[in-house]
Motif scaffolding. Sequence first.
Motif, PDB file in Angstrom:
ATOM      1  N   GLN A 152     -17.446   2.057 -41.764  1.00 42.50           N
ATOM      2  CA  GLN A 152     -18.442   1.559 -40.811  1.00 42.50           C
ATOM      3  C   GLN A 152     -17.781   0.765 -39.696  1.00 42.50           C
ATOM      4  OE1 GLN A 152     -21.080  -0.708 -43.287  1.00 42.50           O
ATOM      5  NE2 GLN A 152     -22.278   1.071 -43.958  1.00 42.50           N
ATOM      6  N   LEU A 153     -16.837  -0.098 -40.066  1.00 42.32           N
ATOM      7  CA  LEU A 153     -16.162  -0.950 -39.079  1.00 42.32           C
ATOM      8  C   LEU A 153     -15.270  -0.129 -38.150  1.00 42.32           C
ATOM      9  CD1 LEU A 153     -15.190  -3.995 -41.336  1.00 42.32           C
ATOM     10  CD2 LEU A 153     -17.013  -3.895 -39.615  1.00 42.32           C
ATOM     11  N   ASN A 154     -14.615   0.883 -38.684  1.00 46.58           N
ATOM     12  CA  ASN A 154     -13.709   1.694 -37.860  1.00 46.58           C
ATOM     13  C   ASN A 154     -14.457   2.574 -36.862  1.00 46.58           C
ATOM     14  OD1 ASN A 154     -11.160   0.817 -38.658  1.00 46.58           O
ATOM     15  ND2 ASN A 154     -11.123   2.154 -40.458  1.00 46.58           N
ATOM     16  N   LYS A 155     -15.755   2.704 -37.045  1.00 49.70           N
ATOM     17  CA  LYS A 155     -16.566   3.446 -36.075  1.00 49.70           C
ATOM     18  C   LYS A 155     -16.897   2.586 -34.860  1.00 49.70           C
ATOM     19  CE  LYS A 155     -18.783   6.519 -39.454  1.00 49.70           C
ATOM     20  NZ  LYS A 155     -20.072   6.890 -40.104  1.00 49.70           N
ATOM     21  N   GLN A 156     -16.704   1.254 -35.012  1.00 52.26           N
ATOM     22  CA  GLN A 156     -16.974   0.350 -33.909  1.00 52.26           C
ATOM     23  C   GLN A 156     -15.729   0.164 -33.045  1.00 52.26           C
ATOM     24  OE1 GLN A 156     -19.101  -3.279 -34.964  1.00 52.26           O
ATOM     25  NE2 GLN A 156     -19.750  -2.398 -36.930  1.00 52.26           N
ATOM     26  N   SER A 157     -15.941  -0.270 -31.830  1.00 49.27           N
ATOM     27  CA  SER A 157     -14.820  -0.505 -30.904  1.00 49.27           C
ATOM     28  C   SER A 157     -14.347  -1.949 -31.030  1.00 49.27           C
ATOM     29  CB  SER A 157     -15.267  -0.208 -29.462  1.00 49.27           C
ATOM     30  OG  SER A 157     -15.711   1.130 -29.338  1.00 49.27           O
TER      31      SER A 157
ATOM     32  N   GLY B 203     -11.114  -2.876 -31.222  1.00 55.85           N
ATOM     33  CA  GLY B 203      -9.828  -3.111 -30.570  1.00 55.85           C
ATOM     34  C   GLY B 203      -8.651  -2.972 -31.526  1.00 55.85           C
ATOM     35  N   PHE B 204      -8.940  -2.706 -32.785  1.00 57.82           N
ATOM     36  CA  PHE B 204      -7.899  -2.480 -33.790  1.00 57.82           C
ATOM     37  C   PHE B 204      -8.525  -1.725 -34.960  1.00 57.82           C
ATOM     38  CE2 PHE B 204      -9.369  -6.952 -34.040  1.00 57.82           C
ATOM     39  CZ  PHE B 204     -10.135  -6.875 -35.191  1.00 57.82           C
ATOM     40  N   SER B 205      -7.674  -1.186 -35.829  1.00 54.28           N
ATOM     41  CA  SER B 205      -8.147  -0.420 -36.983  1.00 54.28           C
ATOM     42  C   SER B 205      -8.124  -1.272 -38.250  1.00 54.28           C
ATOM     43  CB  SER B 205      -7.264   0.822 -37.198  1.00 54.28           C
ATOM     44  OG  SER B 205      -7.328   1.677 -36.078  1.00 54.28           O
ATOM     45  N   ILE B 206      -9.039  -0.955 -39.161  1.00 56.95           N
ATOM     46  CA  ILE B 206      -9.111  -1.632 -40.450  1.00 56.95           C
ATOM     47  C   ILE B 206      -8.426  -0.743 -41.484  1.00 56.95           C
ATOM     48  CG2 ILE B 206     -10.615  -2.642 -42.192  1.00 56.95           C
ATOM     49  CD1 ILE B 206     -10.692  -3.968 -39.386  1.00 56.95           C
ATOM     50  N   SER B 207      -7.492  -1.336 -42.235  1.00 55.90           N
ATOM     51  CA  SER B 207      -6.761  -0.544 -43.233  1.00 55.90           C
ATOM     52  C   SER B 207      -7.436  -0.566 -44.604  1.00 55.90           C
ATOM     53  CB  SER B 207      -5.326  -1.056 -43.376  1.00 55.90           C
ATOM     54  OG  SER B 207      -5.322  -2.411 -43.798  1.00 55.90           O
ATOM     55  N   SER B 208      -8.055  -1.691 -44.951  1.00 58.12           N
ATOM     56  CA  SER B 208      -8.691  -1.793 -46.268  1.00 58.12           C
ATOM     57  C   SER B 208      -9.518  -3.066 -46.356  1.00 58.12           C
ATOM     58  CB  SER B 208      -7.636  -1.804 -47.381  1.00 58.12           C
ATOM     59  OG  SER B 208      -6.817  -2.957 -47.273  1.00 58.12           O
ATOM     60  N   LEU B 209     -10.286  -3.166 -47.418  1.00 60.33           N
ATOM     61  CA  LEU B 209     -11.025  -4.390 -47.725  1.00 60.33           C
ATOM     62  C   LEU B 209     -10.636  -4.862 -49.116  1.00 60.33           C
ATOM     63  CD1 LEU B 209     -12.951  -3.207 -45.379  1.00 60.33           C
ATOM     64  CD2 LEU B 209     -14.706  -4.604 -46.464  1.00 60.33           C
ATOM     65  N   SER B 210     -10.620  -6.152 -49.310  1.00 62.11           N
ATOM     66  CA  SER B 210     -10.356  -6.707 -50.639  1.00 62.11           C
ATOM     67  C   SER B 210     -11.403  -7.767 -50.948  1.00 62.11           C
ATOM     68  CB  SER B 210      -8.942  -7.299 -50.720  1.00 62.11           C
ATOM     69  OG  SER B 210      -8.715  -8.238 -49.688  1.00 62.11           O
ATOM     70  N   PHE B 211     -11.664  -7.947 -52.229  1.00 59.90           N
ATOM     71  CA  PHE B 211     -12.723  -8.851 -52.660  1.00 59.90           C
ATOM     72  C   PHE B 211     -12.153  -9.932 -53.573  1.00 59.90           C
ATOM     73  CE2 PHE B 211     -14.496  -4.686 -51.836  1.00 59.90           C
ATOM     74  CZ  PHE B 211     -15.589  -4.962 -51.046  1.00 59.90           C
TER      75      PHE B 211
ATOM     76  N   LYS C 279     -18.319  -9.330 -30.875  1.00 59.34           N
ATOM     77  CA  LYS C 279     -19.054  -8.098 -30.570  1.00 59.34           C
ATOM     78  C   LYS C 279     -19.325  -7.236 -31.806  1.00 59.34           C
ATOM     79  CE  LYS C 279     -14.817  -5.583 -29.246  1.00 59.34           C
ATOM     80  NZ  LYS C 279     -14.145  -4.859 -28.131  1.00 59.34           N
ATOM     81  N   LEU C 280     -19.031  -7.786 -32.969  1.00 55.67           N
ATOM     82  CA  LEU C 280     -19.205  -7.038 -34.220  1.00 55.67           C
ATOM     83  C   LEU C 280     -20.670  -6.718 -34.474  1.00 55.67           C
ATOM     84  CD1 LEU C 280     -17.869  -6.063 -36.920  1.00 55.67           C
ATOM     85  CD2 LEU C 280     -18.380  -8.330 -37.830  1.00 55.67           C
ATOM     86  N   ASP C 281     -20.941  -5.475 -34.777  1.00 53.48           N
ATOM     87  CA  ASP C 281     -22.285  -5.058 -35.180  1.00 53.48           C
ATOM     88  C   ASP C 281     -22.365  -5.194 -36.704  1.00 53.48           C
ATOM     89  OD1 ASP C 281     -24.702  -3.912 -35.739  1.00 53.48           O
ATOM     90  OD2 ASP C 281     -24.185  -1.899 -35.021  1.00 53.48           O
ATOM     91  N   ALA C 282     -23.048  -6.226 -37.151  1.00 50.81           N
ATOM     92  CA  ALA C 282     -23.114  -6.506 -38.590  1.00 50.81           C
ATOM     93  C   ALA C 282     -24.428  -6.060 -39.213  1.00 50.81           C
ATOM     94  CB  ALA C 282     -22.915  -8.001 -38.827  1.00 50.81           C
ATOM     95  N   SER C 283     -25.161  -5.219 -38.512  1.00 52.15           N
ATOM     96  CA  SER C 283     -26.492  -4.811 -38.987  1.00 52.15           C
ATOM     97  C   SER C 283     -26.438  -4.095 -40.335  1.00 52.15           C
ATOM     98  CB  SER C 283     -27.163  -3.922 -37.943  1.00 52.15           C
ATOM     99  OG  SER C 283     -26.379  -2.758 -37.688  1.00 52.15           O
ATOM    100  N   GLU C 284     -25.314  -3.436 -40.630  1.00 52.96           N
ATOM    101  CA  GLU C 284     -25.208  -2.711 -41.897  1.00 52.96           C
ATOM    102  C   GLU C 284     -24.291  -3.405 -42.900  1.00 52.96           C
ATOM    103  OE1 GLU C 284     -24.494   1.488 -41.599  1.00 52.96           O
ATOM    104  OE2 GLU C 284     -25.527   1.644 -39.690  1.00 52.96           O
TER     105      GLU C 284
END
Length: 253
Positions: A129-134, A136-144, A213-218
């Motif tokens: 979802q995040l990588n579909k947004q602009s 300015g950089f790419s997300i490699s992974s998420l950790s919890f 500018k993050l779209d956090a709706s989802e």
Amino acid sequence: MKKKINRILLLIPLLLSVLFLTGCKVMMFSDYKKVKEYIIEDCNRVGLHGKVTITNLKWTALESPTYHVSYIYSEKTHDGQTIKLEEVHTAIRENGPLASNGSTDLLEYKEVFVKQKSLKKVGEKIKNQLNKQSLGFSISSLSFEATHFKFTEKEKILDSVASENVKEGKIDFAGYYQIPYQTMVDEELVDTTINIDDTESVELQDIKNATEKLDASELPNGKYKFDYSTSKDGYYYETSYSFTVKDGKVSIV
């Protein structure tokens, strides 16, 4: 020659006494067996029925003879994983644990829910979802990571959910493993780290701009942190930026 042998024989009890008083004692198989049984008994008392591996064992003769033990607890889970918890260092009196559950007090089994396989799918979904947004950089992974819930109302809630899990037969790690992601979010039991691709060139201001500018709706509610670290030409660079999401709206921590 006979006198020398007699002197040596006389020194043996003295040497053994010195070794005892200074706390030196060779650990035998029986010592390992005894201590392991103490730990297993404590683990069973809190609902843990996995494997205990002793990694180090020493003995000291203080006011009360005490074992100093390091051990690792591991358990096989319903989703096909064998999870090892962090090594625990604790002390156990030779005639038994210092207190009920003494050897498990530092065992972080209540935080194990963040190691579920299902969370990897959640992380992959949010990353896409995040990588579909602009940004300015790419997300490699998420950790919890589990939040700091010890000795708070959150821990009581988690204990209650784990208790219900056990009643339903979900006994992995005493019921603390199969905590639904939605419960983690609703009860604020988990923090999420968004790892930025380390092959990109990113500054703190870039991350701040992306957050604005993050779209956090989802995005699920909760605490988040952008994290970026890289090494180049022998230098290590790391920066992070935290924010929260509530009902699709971003707030800076």
